[in-house]
Design an enzyme around this catalytic site. Structure first.
Site, PDB file in Angstrom:
ATOM      1  CE1 TYR A  20      -3.458  -2.717   0.898  1.00 31.58           C
ATOM      2  CE2 TYR A  20      -2.235  -3.060   2.925  1.00 31.58           C
ATOM      3  CZ  TYR A  20      -3.213  -3.451   2.033  1.00 31.58           C
ATOM      4  OH  TYR A  20      -3.953  -4.571   2.305  1.00 31.58           O
ATOM      5  CE1 TYR A 148      -8.381  -4.453   2.485  1.00 31.01           C
ATOM      6  CE2 TYR A 148      -8.307  -5.605   4.576  1.00 31.01           C
ATOM      7  CZ  TYR A 148      -7.772  -5.350   3.333  1.00 31.01           C
ATOM      8  OH  TYR A 148      -6.630  -5.994   2.942  1.00 31.01           O
ATOM      9  CG  ASP A 242     -13.522 -10.497   7.430  1.00 25.24           C
ATOM     10  OD1 ASP A 242     -12.736 -10.992   8.262  1.00 25.24           O
ATOM     11  OD2 ASP A 242     -13.148  -9.862   6.420  1.00 25.24           O
ATOM     12  CE  LYS A 271      -4.925  -7.983   9.621  1.00 23.44           C
ATOM     13  NZ  LYS A 271      -6.177  -7.665   8.968  1.00 23.44           N
TER      14      LYS A 271
HETATM   15  C1  LIG Z   1      -6.606  -7.931   7.519  1.00 21.89           C
HETATM   16  C2  LIG Z   1      -7.989  -8.262   7.123  1.00 21.89           C
HETATM   17  C3  LIG Z   1      -8.269  -9.089   6.007  1.00 21.89           C
HETATM   18  C4  LIG Z   1      -7.181  -9.595   5.081  1.00 21.89           C
HETATM   19  O1  LIG Z   1      -6.269 -10.420   5.719  1.00 21.89           O
HETATM   20  P1  LIG Z   1      -4.831 -10.677   5.019  1.00 21.89           P
HETATM   21  O2  LIG Z   1      -4.185 -11.685   5.922  1.00 21.89           O
HETATM   22  O3  LIG Z   1      -4.139  -9.361   5.021  1.00 21.89           O
HETATM   23  O4  LIG Z   1      -5.074 -11.183   3.658  1.00 21.89           O
HETATM   24  C5  LIG Z   1      -9.582  -9.396   5.739  1.00 21.89           C
HETATM   25  N1  LIG Z   1     -10.588  -8.938   6.505  1.00 21.89           N
HETATM   26  C6  LIG Z   1     -10.362  -8.160   7.577  1.00 21.89           C
HETATM   27  C7  LIG Z   1     -11.516  -7.696   8.396  1.00 21.89           C
HETATM   28  C8  LIG Z   1      -9.059  -7.786   7.922  1.00 21.89           C
HETATM   29  O5  LIG Z   1      -8.837  -6.987   8.972  1.00 21.89           O
END
Ligand SMILES: *Cc1c(COP(=O)(O)O)cnc(C)c1O
Length: 423
Positions: A20, A148, A242, A271
C-alpha cells in the site's frame, strides 16, 4: 549519533516493494533488529513502544516464550506435510479447539494461509452452497460501505467500492450489492427494500462485526448484527462474519459476534490466530453449510486447497496461542486497556481538527478532519519513541493485549502531545 542502516537493509531496499505504498514518496521503512513484548528494537539501537502490534497480530506481545517453544518443538518433528490425504496433529487439534471456541454450530474448519484467502473461501462456500443445492443464479453477496475484506480479487469485490483502497478496480471486479449498514430505522428499511428486490440473486451477507477496520475503524452497535441475522433468515441468505480483525478478544469478547448474541453461518479468522508468529487463517462453517457439500458427486466437494493448508508450524503456534487465552485472562486485560484508552485519549476531543475519539475493546481511535502530512506525523511519533501508523483520517491504537499500563500511557500520551503540536 545514529548508526547507519545495516548492510542487509541497504542491499535489499532497492529490491523490496512495500505494501500500500507509493514507493516514490514513501518514508523509508525502519530496520527492526528484534522484538520483545510490546517493543520494537531498531537496528540503530532505538526502541519504540508498539501501538499497532503488527496489524494487531501479536496479541500476547512479541516473542512469547510459550509460542516460541511450541514452534521449536514442532520444527524438530515435522514443519509441514501436505493436507491432501495426510493428517498432522497440530492442525487436527486446532480444528477441534476452534470449533469448540467458535459460535455454536460452527464446527467445520477449512484452513488457509491469509485472511484474504479465508474470505475467498467463505465467498466460494456461499456460492457453491447454492450450486450444490441446484439454486440457480444466486451468486452475489451483500456487503457494506466502509467494508474491507482483503486484497485478492474476490475479497476486493466486497470492499467499499467508492472509498476503499480498491476503488480503481471496479471495472475488473464482479459486481456485488453494496449497502449501507442498517444502523437505524431508515437505513434498516432501505436495507430490507434492497434485499427484497434482489433476494433471488443473492447468496450471502458479509460483514465485519462491530468494527470496520481498514475502512477507518468505524464502529456499529450489536443491534446492526441482529438486524442482519433476521434479514438473512427472512431471505434465506447465509451470514458471514469476517472476524479477521475482531477475533481473539480485540473488541472485548472472544469474537465480536458474541456481543450481539448472533450466530453467523460462516466466520473467517486470521490476524491474531497464531499470536503474530506465522501466517494462518481459518474459515469455519456451520453444519448447514457443510451439509450442502456432503454428496456422492465429486463436483460437490469444496473446490479449494492451498498448498500450505494446515501448516503444522503455524497450527502449533495457534494452539500455543489458544493455551495462553485459556491460561491468562486476556479479556480482563482488554477491559483494562479499554478503560486506559478512554481516559488517555479523551483529552484529544478538545484539540483542533479532531472530529471524534472512540474506543471499543482494545481499539482506540482519534479521527481527524485531515491527517495533513502523514509522513511528518509518523516521524513525530517515532521521535516520541512510539510506533503509531496513522492512515486515512485516523490515528489509532491496537496494542498487544498484554501491554503494560506504563507503555500504554506512553502511547496515549504521545498521541495527545503530537496532535496538540499539529498546526
Ligand atoms: C486484515 C484483514 C483481512 C485480510 O487479511 P490478510 O491476511 O491481510 O489477507 C480481511 N478482513 C479483515 C476484516 C481484515 O482486517
Amino acid at each position: 549519533m545514529l548508526t547507519p542502516d545495516p548492510a542487509w537493509y541497504r542491499a535489499g531496499a532497492p529490491h523490496v516493494w512495500l505494501p500500500y505504498t507509493q514507493m516514490k514518496t514513501a518514508m523509508p521503512a525502519l530496520a527492526v533488529a528484534r522484538t520483545e513484548g510490546s517493543r520494537l528494537v531498531l537496528a540503530d539501537g532505538r526502541e519504540l513502544i508498539d501501538g499497532i502490534a503488527s496489524w494487531w497480530t501479536s496479541c500476547h506481545g512479541y516473542n512469547h516464550p510459550k509460542i516460541r517453544a511450541a514452534v521449536q518443538r514442532q520444527l524438530e518433528t515435522m514443519p509441514h506435510v501436505m493436507f491432501g490425504d495426510l493428517a498432522n496433529e497440530p492442525a487436527y487439534t486446532l480444528a477441534h479447539r476452534l470449533s469448540a471456541l467458535a459460535p455454536p454450530g460452527l464446527d467445520r474448519v477449512f484452513f488457509a494461509d491469509s485472511g484474504s484467502v479465508a474470505v475467498e473461501i467463505a465467498m466460494k462456500m456461499a456460492v457453491q452452497y447454492r450450486l450444490n443445492r441446484g439454486e440457480c443464479g444466486r451468486n452475489r453477496l451483500v456487503a457494506f460501505r466502509g467494508a474491507y475484506h482483503g486484497d485478492t480479487a474476490g475479497a476486493m469485490a466486497v470492499c467499499d467500492p467508492d472509498e476503499g483502497m480498491h476503488r480503481a478496480f471496479a471495472g475488473y471486479l464482479p459486481r456485488h450489492l453494496i449497502a449501507g449498514l442498517p444502523r437505524d430505522d431508515d437505513s434498516a428499511a432501505a436495507f430490507d427494500r434492497l434485499l427484497d428486490r434482489h433476494a433471488g440473486e443473492l447468496t450471502a451477507i458479509i460483514v465485519e462485526p462491530l468494527v470496520q477496520g481498514a475502512g477507518g475503524m468505524l464502529f456499529h452497535d450489536p443491534a446492526v448484527l441482529r438486524h442482519l441475522r433476521r434479514a438473512a433468515d427472512r431471505y434465506e441468505l447465509l451470514l458471514i462474519f469476517d472476524e479477521i480483525f475482531t477475533g481473539f478478544g480485540r473488541t472485548g469478547t472472544m469474537f465480536a459476534g458474541e456481543a450481539a448474541g448472533v450466530t453467523p453461518d460462516i466466520i473467517t479468522l486470521s490476524k491474531a490466530l497464531t499470536g503474530g508468529t506465522m501466517p494462518l487463517a481459518a474459515t469455519i462453517a456451520s453444519g448447514k453449510v457443510f451439509d450442502a457439500f456432503w454428496s456422492d458427486d465429486p463436483m460437490h466437494a469444496l473446490m479449494h486447497g492451498p498448498t500450505y493448508m494446515g501448516n503444522a508450524l503455524a497450527c502449533a503456534a495457534a494452539n500455543a496461542s489458544l493455551d495462553l487465552f485459556a491460561a491468562e485472562d486476556r479479556l480482563a486485560q482488554v477491559a483494562a486497556i479499554s478503560e486506559a484508552l478512554s481516559t488517555g485519549l479523551a483529552p484529544c476531543r478538545h484539540l483542533p481538527g479532531v472530529r471524534d475519539v472512540r474506543v471499543k475493546g482494545a481499539i482506540g481511535v482519534v479521527e481527524l478532519d485531515d491527517l495533513g502530512d502523514v509522513n511528518e506525523l509518523k516521524r513525530r511519533f517515532i521521535a516520541a519513541g512510539v510506533w503509531i501508523r496513522p492512515f486515512g483520517n485516523i490515528v489509532y491504537l491496537t496494542p498487544a493485549l498484554t501491554i503494560g499500563s506504563d507503555e500504554l500511557a506512553r502511547l496515549t500520551g504521545a498521541i495527545r502531545a503530537v496532535l496538540a503540536e499539529r498546526r
